[in-house]
Design a protein around this motif. Structure first.
Motif, short mmCIF file in Angstrom:
data_model
loop_
_atom_site.label_atom_id
_atom_site.label_comp_id
_atom_site.label_asym_id
_atom_site.label_seq_id
_atom_site.Cartn_x
_atom_site.Cartn_y
_atom_site.Cartn_z
N VAL A 143 -30.48 34.56 -152.88
CA VAL A 143 -29.91 33.84 -151.75
C VAL A 143 -28.58 33.18 -152.14
O VAL A 143 -27.61 33.25 -151.39
CB VAL A 143 -30.91 32.80 -151.20
N ALA A 144 -28.52 32.57 -153.30
CA ALA A 144 -27.30 31.89 -153.74
C ALA A 144 -26.14 32.88 -153.89
O ALA A 144 -25.00 32.57 -153.55
CB ALA A 144 -27.53 31.13 -155.04
N GLU A 145 -26.44 34.09 -154.40
CA GLU A 145 -25.40 35.11 -154.54
C GLU A 145 -24.90 35.59 -153.18
O GLU A 145 -23.71 35.80 -153.00
CB GLU A 145 -25.94 36.31 -155.34
N VAL A 146 -25.83 35.76 -152.27
CA VAL A 146 -25.47 36.19 -150.92
C VAL A 146 -24.60 35.13 -150.27
O VAL A 146 -23.53 35.44 -149.71
CB VAL A 146 -26.73 36.47 -150.06
N GLU A 147 -25.00 33.89 -150.35
CA GLU A 147 -24.22 32.82 -149.73
C GLU A 147 -22.84 32.70 -150.35
O GLU A 147 -21.86 32.50 -149.65
CB GLU A 147 -24.99 31.49 -149.81
N ALA A 148 -22.74 32.84 -151.68
CA ALA A 148 -21.44 32.77 -152.35
C ALA A 148 -20.53 33.89 -151.88
O ALA A 148 -19.34 33.67 -151.60
CB ALA A 148 -21.62 32.82 -153.87
N ALA A 149 -21.06 35.10 -151.77
CA ALA A 149 -20.25 36.24 -151.31
C ALA A 149 -19.81 36.05 -149.87
O ALA A 149 -18.65 36.27 -149.52
CB ALA A 149 -21.03 37.54 -151.47
N SER A 181 -26.43 31.40 -139.61
CA SER A 181 -27.88 31.58 -139.75
C SER A 181 -28.29 33.00 -139.37
O SER A 181 -29.15 33.61 -140.02
CB SER A 181 -28.66 30.55 -138.94
N ARG A 182 -27.68 33.56 -138.35
CA ARG A 182 -27.99 34.95 -137.96
C ARG A 182 -27.45 35.93 -139.00
O ARG A 182 -28.08 36.97 -139.26
CB ARG A 182 -27.43 35.26 -136.58
N ILE A 183 -26.30 35.61 -139.59
CA ILE A 183 -25.75 36.46 -140.66
C ILE A 183 -26.72 36.50 -141.83
O ILE A 183 -27.03 37.57 -142.36
CB ILE A 183 -24.36 35.96 -141.09
N ARG A 184 -27.23 35.35 -142.25
CA ARG A 184 -28.19 35.30 -143.36
C ARG A 184 -29.46 36.09 -143.04
O ARG A 184 -29.99 36.82 -143.88
CB ARG A 184 -28.53 33.86 -143.72
N LYS A 185 -29.95 35.97 -141.80
CA LYS A 185 -31.15 36.73 -141.39
C LYS A 185 -30.86 38.24 -141.42
O LYS A 185 -31.71 39.03 -141.84
CB LYS A 185 -31.60 36.31 -140.00
N ALA A 186 -29.69 38.63 -140.95
CA ALA A 186 -29.34 40.05 -140.93
C ALA A 186 -29.24 40.60 -142.34
O ALA A 186 -29.69 41.72 -142.61
CB ALA A 186 -28.02 40.26 -140.17
N ILE A 187 -28.67 39.83 -143.24
CA ILE A 187 -28.55 40.30 -144.63
C ILE A 187 -29.93 40.43 -145.26
O ILE A 187 -30.21 41.42 -145.95
CB ILE A 187 -27.62 39.38 -145.44
N ALA A 188 -30.81 39.48 -145.02
CA ALA A 188 -32.18 39.57 -145.55
C ALA A 188 -32.88 40.80 -144.98
O ALA A 188 -33.58 41.53 -145.70
CB ALA A 188 -32.95 38.30 -145.23
N ARG A 189 -32.69 41.07 -143.69
CA ARG A 189 -33.28 42.25 -143.04
C ARG A 189 -32.74 43.54 -143.66
O ARG A 189 -33.49 44.47 -143.97
CB ARG A 189 -33.01 42.22 -141.55
N ALA A 190 -31.42 43.59 -143.83
CA ALA A 190 -30.78 44.77 -144.42
C ALA A 190 -31.25 44.98 -145.86
O ALA A 190 -31.50 46.11 -146.28
CB ALA A 190 -29.27 44.65 -144.36
N GLN A 191 -31.34 43.89 -146.59
CA GLN A 191 -31.79 43.96 -147.99
C GLN A 191 -33.20 44.54 -148.06
O GLN A 191 -33.46 45.41 -148.89
CB GLN A 191 -31.72 42.57 -148.61
N ALA A 192 -34.05 44.11 -147.18
CA ALA A 192 -35.42 44.64 -147.14
C ALA A 192 -35.42 46.12 -146.77
O ALA A 192 -36.13 46.93 -147.37
CB ALA A 192 -36.27 43.85 -146.16
#
Length: 155
Positions: A120-126, A138-149
């Motif tokens: 999460v920290a790496e994603v937020e930094a990028a 918040s939607r961007i973070r959810k989308a990235i978690a979804r894509a990562q999965a």
């Protein structure tokens, strides 16, 4: 000059070698994904992937792209099948004004391709390097978690 643009070999006339890559992509190749935002590489709207790394095309000299692989938002999909990052953006209803979306999607794609297990920290930094004035973080973070999965097969 020759580059591989969205998986296709293309030629760029030498008279464009001194221009920022952004203008060549938009004006010479008609690509609308990378956008002009600040013009100094700060906002991220112009982000593309060059040889696997996200780069700000508004300050990237076209001559420096010679012989390299350049990927834009238009090149992420596989035919009619969206890349998992693109699909996650839709599924999470991320866009609001949409101006930063190219930079957000391309930055997330480059990060998750290079670091599929990014924390999460790496994603937020990028993602902090791409400005979003609408506040859809918040939607961007959810989308990235979804894509990562989806990219890891856990979806």
């Amino acid at each position: 000059m020759r580059i591989t643009l969205n998986r296709q070999s293309v030629e760029i006339p030498d008279e464009h070698s001194d221009e920022p890559l952004l203008f060549v992509l938009r004006d010479h190749f008609g690509l609308n994904g990378p956008r002009f935002g600040c013009g100094v590489g700060s906002c991220g709207a112009c982000t593309v992937v060059i040889d696997g790394e996200s780069q700000r095309s508004c300050v990237y000299p076209t001559a420096a792209a010679d012989g390299r692989q350049v990927l834009t938002l238009e090149g992420l999909a596989d035919g009619d099948r969206l890349h998992p990052v693109q699909q996650a953006w839709i599924d999470e209803s991320v866009p609001q004004c949409g101006y930063c979306q190219n930079g957000q999607i391309i930055t997330a794609f480059a990060l998750l391709t290079a670091r599929p297990d990014a924390k999460v920290a790496e994603v937020e930094a990028a993602m902090d390097s791409v400005l979003c004035r609408c506040g859809t973080h918040s939607r961007i973070r959810k989308a990235i978690a979804r894509a990562q999965a989806a990219m890891s097969g856990d979806a």
